[in-house]
Design a protein around this motif. Sequence first.
Motif, PDB file in Angstrom:
ATOM      1  N   GLU A 325       1.201  -1.100  -0.113  1.00  0.00           N
ATOM      2  CA  GLU A 325      -0.212   0.230   0.026  1.00  0.00           C
ATOM      3  C   GLU A 325       0.911   1.577  -0.177  1.00  0.00           C
ATOM      4  N   TYR A 326       0.332   2.202  -0.987  1.00  0.00           N
ATOM      5  CA  TYR A 326       1.729   3.482  -1.291  1.00  0.00           C
ATOM      6  C   TYR A 326       1.141   3.989   0.081  1.00  0.00           C
ATOM      7  N   VAL A 327       1.686   4.954   0.401  1.00  0.00           N
ATOM      8  CA  VAL A 327       1.776   6.001   2.227  1.00  0.00           C
ATOM      9  C   VAL A 327       1.676   7.591   1.607  1.00  0.00           C
ATOM     10  N   THR A 328       2.507   7.565   1.354  1.00  0.00           N
ATOM     11  CA  THR A 328       3.376   8.626   0.621  1.00  0.00           C
ATOM     12  C   THR A 328       4.438   9.269   0.286  1.00  0.00           C
ATOM     13  N   THR A 329       5.168   9.667   0.016  1.00  0.00           N
ATOM     14  CA  THR A 329       6.844  10.603  -0.451  1.00  0.00           C
ATOM     15  C   THR A 329       7.013  11.657   0.196  1.00  0.00           C
ATOM     16  N   ILE A 330       8.390  11.149   0.120  1.00  0.00           N
ATOM     17  CA  ILE A 330       8.787  12.001   0.920  1.00  0.00           C
ATOM     18  C   ILE A 330      10.300  12.169   0.952  1.00  0.00           C
ATOM     19  N   ASP A 331      10.820  13.321   0.265  1.00  0.00           N
ATOM     20  CA  ASP A 331      12.333  14.062  -0.665  1.00  0.00           C
ATOM     21  C   ASP A 331      12.204  12.949  -1.662  1.00  0.00           C
ATOM     22  N   GLY A 332      11.262  12.818  -2.639  1.00  0.00           N
ATOM     23  CA  GLY A 332      11.183  11.662  -3.019  1.00  0.00           C
ATOM     24  C   GLY A 332      11.719  10.706  -3.237  1.00  0.00           C
ATOM     25  N   VAL A 333      11.502  10.001  -1.863  1.00  0.00           N
ATOM     26  CA  VAL A 333      11.130   9.051  -1.700  1.00  0.00           C
ATOM     27  C   VAL A 333      10.131   8.105  -1.124  1.00  0.00           C
ATOM     28  N   PRO A 334       9.373   6.794  -2.203  1.00  0.00           N
ATOM     29  CA  PRO A 334       8.085   6.833  -1.698  1.00  0.00           C
ATOM     30  C   PRO A 334       8.384   5.731  -0.074  1.00  0.00           C
ATOM     31  N   TYR A 335       7.127   5.797   0.146  1.00  0.00           N
ATOM     32  CA  TYR A 335       6.655   4.645   1.615  1.00  0.00           C
ATOM     33  C   TYR A 335       5.854   3.825   1.199  1.00  0.00           C
ATOM     34  N   TYR A 336       6.231   2.569   1.383  1.00  0.00           N
ATOM     35  CA  TYR A 336       4.988   1.776   1.547  1.00  0.00           C
ATOM     36  C   TYR A 336       4.556   0.862   2.148  1.00  0.00           C
ATOM     37  N   ASN A 337       3.175   0.179   2.741  1.00  0.00           N
ATOM     38  CA  ASN A 337       3.066  -0.268   3.535  1.00  0.00           C
ATOM     39  C   ASN A 337       2.485  -1.622   3.516  1.00  0.00           C
ATOM     40  N   ASP A 338       3.405  -3.147   3.533  1.00  0.00           N
ATOM     41  CA  ASP A 338       3.092  -4.166   3.588  1.00  0.00           C
ATOM     42  C   ASP A 338       2.956  -5.398   4.008  1.00  0.00           C
ATOM     43  N   SER A 339       2.939  -4.774   5.220  1.00  0.00           N
ATOM     44  CA  SER A 339       2.788  -4.978   6.929  1.00  0.00           C
ATOM     45  C   SER A 339       1.193  -6.200   6.234  1.00  0.00           C
ATOM     46  N   LYS A 340       0.664  -7.079   5.624  1.00  0.00           N
ATOM     47  CA  LYS A 340       0.345  -8.193   5.301  1.00  0.00           C
ATOM     48  C   LYS A 340       0.759  -8.751   5.250  1.00  0.00           C
ATOM     49  N   ALA A 341       2.587  -9.263   5.297  1.00  0.00           N
ATOM     50  CA  ALA A 341       3.220 -10.064   4.592  1.00  0.00           C
ATOM     51  C   ALA A 341       4.028 -10.356   5.874  1.00  0.00           C
ATOM     52  N   THR A 342       2.978 -11.569   5.596  1.00  0.00           N
ATOM     53  CA  THR A 342       3.568 -12.373   7.159  1.00  0.00           C
ATOM     54  C   THR A 342       3.932 -13.648   7.586  1.00  0.00           C
ATOM     55  N   ASN A 343       4.577 -13.914   6.000  1.00  0.00           N
ATOM     56  CA  ASN A 343       5.407 -14.885   5.538  1.00  0.00           C
ATOM     57  C   ASN A 343       6.868 -14.324   4.356  1.00  0.00           C
ATOM     58  N   THR A 344       7.430 -14.882   4.691  1.00  0.00           N
ATOM     59  CA  THR A 344       8.933 -14.730   3.597  1.00  0.00           C
ATOM     60  C   THR A 344       7.964 -14.946   2.336  1.00  0.00           C
ATOM     61  N   ASP A 345       7.549 -15.912   1.899  1.00  0.00           N
ATOM     62  CA  ASP A 345       7.192 -15.869   0.996  1.00  0.00           C
ATOM     63  C   ASP A 345       6.428 -14.765  -0.043  1.00  0.00           C
ATOM     64  N   SER A 346       5.039 -14.177   1.100  1.00  0.00           N
ATOM     65  CA  SER A 346       4.869 -12.390   0.739  1.00  0.00           C
ATOM     66  C   SER A 346       5.450 -11.599   0.408  1.00  0.00           C
ATOM     67  N   ALA A 347       6.566 -11.465   1.560  1.00  0.00           N
ATOM     68  CA  ALA A 347       8.086 -10.547   1.074  1.00  0.00           C
ATOM     69  C   ALA A 347       8.354 -10.452   0.308  1.00  0.00           C
ATOM     70  N   ILE A 348       8.745 -12.060  -0.953  1.00  0.00           N
ATOM     71  CA  ILE A 348       9.932 -12.522  -1.659  1.00  0.00           C
ATOM     72  C   ILE A 348       8.950 -11.344  -2.571  1.00  0.00           C
ATOM     73  N   LYS A 349       7.330 -11.434  -2.906  1.00  0.00           N
ATOM     74  CA  LYS A 349       6.860 -10.921  -3.723  1.00  0.00           C
ATOM     75  C   LYS A 349       6.759  -9.591  -4.090  1.00  0.00           C
ATOM     76  N   ALA A 350       6.760  -8.509  -2.396  1.00  0.00           N
ATOM     77  CA  ALA A 350       6.718  -7.867  -2.357  1.00  0.00           C
ATOM     78  C   ALA A 350       8.395  -6.780  -3.048  1.00  0.00           C
ATOM     79  N   LEU A 351       9.199  -7.500  -2.866  1.00  0.00           N
ATOM     80  CA  LEU A 351      10.157  -7.082  -3.612  1.00  0.00           C
ATOM     81  C   LEU A 351      10.510  -7.329  -4.853  1.00  0.00           C
ATOM     82  N   GLU A 352       9.390  -8.483  -5.712  1.00  0.00           N
ATOM     83  CA  GLU A 352      10.037  -8.625  -6.605  1.00  0.00           C
ATOM     84  C   GLU A 352       9.383  -7.617  -7.189  1.00  0.00           C
ATOM     85  N   THR A 353       8.082  -6.329  -7.046  1.00  0.00           N
ATOM     86  CA  THR A 353       7.326  -5.647  -7.536  1.00  0.00           C
ATOM     87  C   THR A 353       8.026  -4.910  -7.810  1.00  0.00           C
TER      88      THR A 353
END
Length: 466
Positions: A325-353
Amino acid sequence: MELDWNQKNVLVIGAGISGFAAAKLARRFGASVTLSDAKTEEELTKLGDDFAKLRGLGIALAFGPQQESLLEGVDTVIVSPAVPVRIPLIQAAYKKGIRVMSEVELAYDIAESPICAVTGTNGKTTTTTLLGLLLETHYDKVGVGGNIGVPLSEEALRIGRGGCIAAEISSYQMEATEHFHPHVAAVLNVTPDHIVRHGSMEVYQAMKERLFREETEDDYLVLNYDDEKTRGMKARTVAQVCYFSRREELEEGVFVRGDVKNGLIVIRWQGQEYELCHTDELGIKGPHNVENALAAIAVAFFAGCEPTLMVPVLKSFRGVEHRIEYVTTIDGVPYYNDSKATNTDSAIKALETFDGHIILLAGGDDKMTDLTDFMKLVCERVDALVLIGRAAARFYGAAVDNGFPENQIYAAGYSMRKAVEIAHALAKEPAVVLLSPACASFDMYHDMAERGRDFKHLVHELEQQK
């Protein structure tokens, strides 16, 4: 199954959202109800639970150590998902011949509209949420509930007849479920998760497969052709199986024709072919979300939805809270909330994005799954690793063992504020700050949603300081 709970004694175990709902419904149906939780009332109240309404309905409350005497005179035990069936009280109920059921089974018992159920290790919430919107193109009344935060039994009662219900189902919810029977079921994927709860990967997968155990040849089972474990489930069902695939053009099923980045989504079923839209037109991004969309399309199709009416929904749906989930951009850097990634497979999918230059916030309540594949991708795409929570030490060791530089790992202890401040100090364009913990949240938070909201709040605090 017809419910006749008038003058029956019902014990509800677990004072979570599902337990509250089950207790209130059982009372509404005329049962004498006791709600029990191993935590004290003080502990539960600190987590935000309010028991005044339950007491007002005449529901008895029993907190603290759960003695077998709680089962005296009880006809039915309803188990909240967070409570494993292996606890002594539930095992004693089985031995006494008392019916033990889940809140999900209660929902099925009272449902008067068909249920479309979605399970899988990852992608459940996105798929179920999208499915609910797709069902609205055909049904006037649509319910969305289950593991998604709304008790399924409440949705079943609210919808009544003439609608359809999209249900997100977890492995926890299936432990005490025997007769749950969706008209359309979907299994998205099965990767190692919740092994501590279930004891083994085999038991975990068996819980997933309970979703379609009661289906008949008049029902439908939607399976991920690209996932070896789900593809093989066809051999263990009598339902009509429809595969979906983002990698293969299937003889029959829902698939992408052409490249996954911009290919055409096609339904091919019983000699008919329906073209929907291109993958780059989807409102949700990333290869994993293509899979989620394909699954939702297949389930909606078998629930009666017209393919052409699905297209505007597919293009406008932007995903769910806490999932990349896109949160906001600060100083040109976007921040994303992927708290729902509660396991490694889900986190891998986020990194691949993302293409790389990631400042990753990871860690939490460790599920003790293998970290090798996750850390290999961390080495490829992450510039700095900020670790939080109980899993920090193991994650640190795994990162170093896989070649991640020690001087690019930062410890934030049990403080999300400190983690966000470290990430902010490190982040310079073209970096991306990503919370994708690969862990549960229970060492620091009530649930992953509370974790995600805290992260967003802290990021917005930083933004306001600019």
